[in-house]
Design a protein around this motif. Sequence first.
Motif, PDB file in Angstrom:
ATOM      1  N   MET A 153     -12.228 102.658  80.857  1.00 29.10           N
ATOM      2  CA  MET A 153     -13.184 103.735  80.665  1.00 29.10           C
ATOM      3  C   MET A 153     -12.665 104.648  79.544  1.00 29.10           C
ATOM      4  O   MET A 153     -12.524 104.237  78.434  1.00 29.10           O
ATOM      5  CB  MET A 153     -13.390 104.470  81.980  1.00 29.10           C
ATOM      6  CG  MET A 153     -14.537 105.423  81.960  1.00 29.10           C
ATOM      7  SD  MET A 153     -15.656 105.224  83.336  1.00 29.10           S
ATOM      8  CE  MET A 153     -15.113 106.449  84.440  1.00 29.10           C
ATOM      9  N   CYS A 154     -12.334 105.876  79.849  1.00 28.98           N
ATOM     10  CA  CYS A 154     -11.850 106.802  78.830  1.00 28.98           C
ATOM     11  C   CYS A 154     -10.827 107.731  79.454  1.00 28.98           C
ATOM     12  O   CYS A 154     -10.525 107.647  80.633  1.00 28.98           O
ATOM     13  CB  CYS A 154     -13.019 107.585  78.241  1.00 28.98           C
ATOM     14  SG  CYS A 154     -13.887 108.523  79.487  1.00 28.98           S
ATOM     15  N   ASN A 155     -10.302 108.632  78.660  1.00 33.12           N
ATOM     16  CA  ASN A 155      -9.249 109.511  79.147  1.00 33.12           C
ATOM     17  C   ASN A 155      -9.784 110.895  79.537  1.00 33.12           C
ATOM     18  O   ASN A 155      -9.231 111.912  79.151  1.00 33.12           O
ATOM     19  CB  ASN A 155      -8.147 109.634  78.102  1.00 33.12           C
ATOM     20  CG  ASN A 155      -8.666 110.123  76.769  1.00 33.12           C
ATOM     21  OD1 ASN A 155      -9.871 110.180  76.551  1.00 33.12           O
ATOM     22  ND2 ASN A 155      -7.768 110.469  75.872  1.00 33.12           N
ATOM     23  N   LEU A 156     -10.835 110.936  80.317  1.00 34.13           N
ATOM     24  CA  LEU A 156     -11.385 112.202  80.784  1.00 34.13           C
ATOM     25  C   LEU A 156     -10.817 112.522  82.163  1.00 34.13           C
ATOM     26  O   LEU A 156     -10.745 111.664  83.028  1.00 34.13           O
ATOM     27  CB  LEU A 156     -12.909 112.144  80.872  1.00 34.13           C
ATOM     28  CG  LEU A 156     -13.679 111.927  79.577  1.00 34.13           C
ATOM     29  CD1 LEU A 156     -15.176 111.972  79.842  1.00 34.13           C
ATOM     30  CD2 LEU A 156     -13.306 112.945  78.524  1.00 34.13           C
ATOM     31  N   ASN A 157     -10.414 113.776  82.356  1.00 34.54           N
ATOM     32  CA  ASN A 157      -9.917 114.195  83.659  1.00 34.54           C
ATOM     33  C   ASN A 157     -11.043 114.846  84.456  1.00 34.54           C
ATOM     34  O   ASN A 157     -12.182 114.932  83.996  1.00 34.54           O
ATOM     35  CB  ASN A 157      -8.704 115.125  83.491  1.00 34.54           C
ATOM     36  CG  ASN A 157      -9.039 116.383  82.707  1.00 34.54           C
ATOM     37  OD1 ASN A 157     -10.132 116.940  82.830  1.00 34.54           O
ATOM     38  ND2 ASN A 157      -8.093 116.842  81.905  1.00 34.54           N
ATOM     39  N   ASN A 158     -10.736 115.308  85.652  1.00 31.69           N
ATOM     40  CA  ASN A 158     -11.754 115.892  86.531  1.00 31.69           C
ATOM     41  C   ASN A 158     -12.423 117.116  85.918  1.00 31.69           C
ATOM     42  O   ASN A 158     -13.627 117.301  86.056  1.00 31.69           O
ATOM     43  CB  ASN A 158     -11.149 116.258  87.890  1.00 31.69           C
ATOM     44  CG  ASN A 158     -10.823 115.046  88.720  1.00 31.69           C
ATOM     45  OD1 ASN A 158     -11.372 113.968  88.497  1.00 31.69           O
ATOM     46  ND2 ASN A 158      -9.928 115.203  89.670  1.00 31.69           N
ATOM     47  N   GLU A 210     -23.942 106.587  83.460  1.00 36.22           N
ATOM     48  CA  GLU A 210     -23.145 105.458  83.932  1.00 36.22           C
ATOM     49  C   GLU A 210     -22.254 105.861  85.102  1.00 36.22           C
ATOM     50  O   GLU A 210     -22.001 105.073  86.008  1.00 36.22           O
ATOM     51  CB  GLU A 210     -22.292 104.896  82.798  1.00 36.22           C
ATOM     52  CG  GLU A 210     -23.100 104.194  81.730  1.00 36.22           C
ATOM     53  CD  GLU A 210     -22.283 103.828  80.506  1.00 36.22           C
ATOM     54  OE1 GLU A 210     -21.034 104.010  80.528  1.00 36.22           O
ATOM     55  OE2 GLU A 210     -22.881 103.344  79.538  1.00 36.22           O
ATOM     56  N   LEU A 211     -21.799 107.106  85.104  1.00 36.99           N
ATOM     57  CA  LEU A 211     -20.942 107.609  86.170  1.00 36.99           C
ATOM     58  C   LEU A 211     -21.669 107.655  87.504  1.00 36.99           C
ATOM     59  O   LEU A 211     -21.090 107.377  88.543  1.00 36.99           O
ATOM     60  CB  LEU A 211     -20.444 109.008  85.793  1.00 36.99           C
ATOM     61  CG  LEU A 211     -19.361 109.636  86.666  1.00 36.99           C
ATOM     62  CD1 LEU A 211     -18.062 108.856  86.527  1.00 36.99           C
ATOM     63  CD2 LEU A 211     -19.147 111.074  86.256  1.00 36.99           C
ATOM     64  N   THR A 212     -22.967 107.978  87.466  1.00 36.80           N
ATOM     65  CA  THR A 212     -23.727 108.115  88.707  1.00 36.80           C
ATOM     66  C   THR A 212     -24.414 106.821  89.137  1.00 36.80           C
ATOM     67  O   THR A 212     -24.993 106.772  90.202  1.00 36.80           O
ATOM     68  CB  THR A 212     -24.809 109.219  88.563  1.00 36.80           C
ATOM     69  OG1 THR A 212     -25.656 108.906  87.469  1.00 36.80           O
ATOM     70  CG2 THR A 212     -24.165 110.571  88.356  1.00 36.80           C
ATOM     71  N   SER A 213     -24.340 105.788  88.303  1.00 42.30           N
ATOM     72  CA  SER A 213     -25.006 104.535  88.696  1.00 42.30           C
ATOM     73  C   SER A 213     -24.042 103.533  89.279  1.00 42.30           C
ATOM     74  O   SER A 213     -22.921 103.718  89.471  1.00 42.30           O
ATOM     75  CB  SER A 213     -25.743 103.910  87.528  1.00 42.30           C
ATOM     76  OG  SER A 213     -24.917 103.759  86.409  1.00 42.30           O
ATOM     77  N   LYS A 244     -20.878 117.759  83.649  1.00 45.70           N
ATOM     78  CA  LYS A 244     -21.895 117.970  84.685  1.00 45.70           C
ATOM     79  C   LYS A 244     -22.489 119.377  84.574  1.00 45.70           C
ATOM     80  O   LYS A 244     -23.688 119.574  84.770  1.00 45.70           O
ATOM     81  CB  LYS A 244     -21.299 117.760  86.071  1.00 45.70           C
ATOM     82  CG  LYS A 244     -20.991 116.310  86.383  1.00 45.70           C
ATOM     83  CD  LYS A 244     -20.354 116.178  87.757  1.00 45.70           C
ATOM     84  CE  LYS A 244     -20.054 114.737  88.108  1.00 45.70           C
ATOM     85  NZ  LYS A 244     -19.381 114.621  89.425  1.00 45.70           N
ATOM     86  N   TYR A 245     -21.650 120.350  84.266  1.00 45.42           N
ATOM     87  CA  TYR A 245     -22.107 121.732  84.093  1.00 45.42           C
ATOM     88  C   TYR A 245     -23.147 121.803  82.974  1.00 45.42           C
ATOM     89  O   TYR A 245     -24.198 122.404  83.121  1.00 45.42           O
ATOM     90  CB  TYR A 245     -20.912 122.637  83.775  1.00 45.42           C
ATOM     91  CG  TYR A 245     -21.292 124.038  83.411  1.00 45.42           C
ATOM     92  CD1 TYR A 245     -21.526 124.992  84.394  1.00 45.42           C
ATOM     93  CD2 TYR A 245     -21.415 124.422  82.076  1.00 45.42           C
ATOM     94  CE1 TYR A 245     -21.882 126.292  84.068  1.00 45.42           C
ATOM     95  CE2 TYR A 245     -21.769 125.714  81.740  1.00 45.42           C
ATOM     96  CZ  TYR A 245     -21.999 126.640  82.743  1.00 45.42           C
ATOM     97  OH  TYR A 245     -22.358 127.928  82.403  1.00 45.42           O
TER      98      TYR A 245
END
Length: 92
Positions: free
Chosen positions: A1-6, A89-92, A13-14
């Motif tokens: 995926m990628c290097n995104l953190n929480n 893609e995150l929510t599917s 999302k915000y």
Amino acid sequence: MCNLNNLDIEVLKYHKQKGCDYSKSLARALNIKLCEAFEVHKKLLELGYLEKVNSKFTKYKLNNNTKIIKHRNHTYYQLSQKGKQFLKELTS
């Protein structure tokens, strides 16, 4: 995926929920330090998940329904196509 953190994902999302916004407002909403908000906006901009809003006036959501138009006094950010696709893609 990628290097995104929480935090990165929460910021995306915000922006999906609120539309365009600036770092100080983001910091207040997510209860993070202003320097963290600046850094996460910079990171997501560089990775292509966010883009700067170029118009002098901007529309954004106040409470998910009410949209207001105001003059930009800050640098505003919004989701890019890449950011929208990532969240989809995150929510599917």
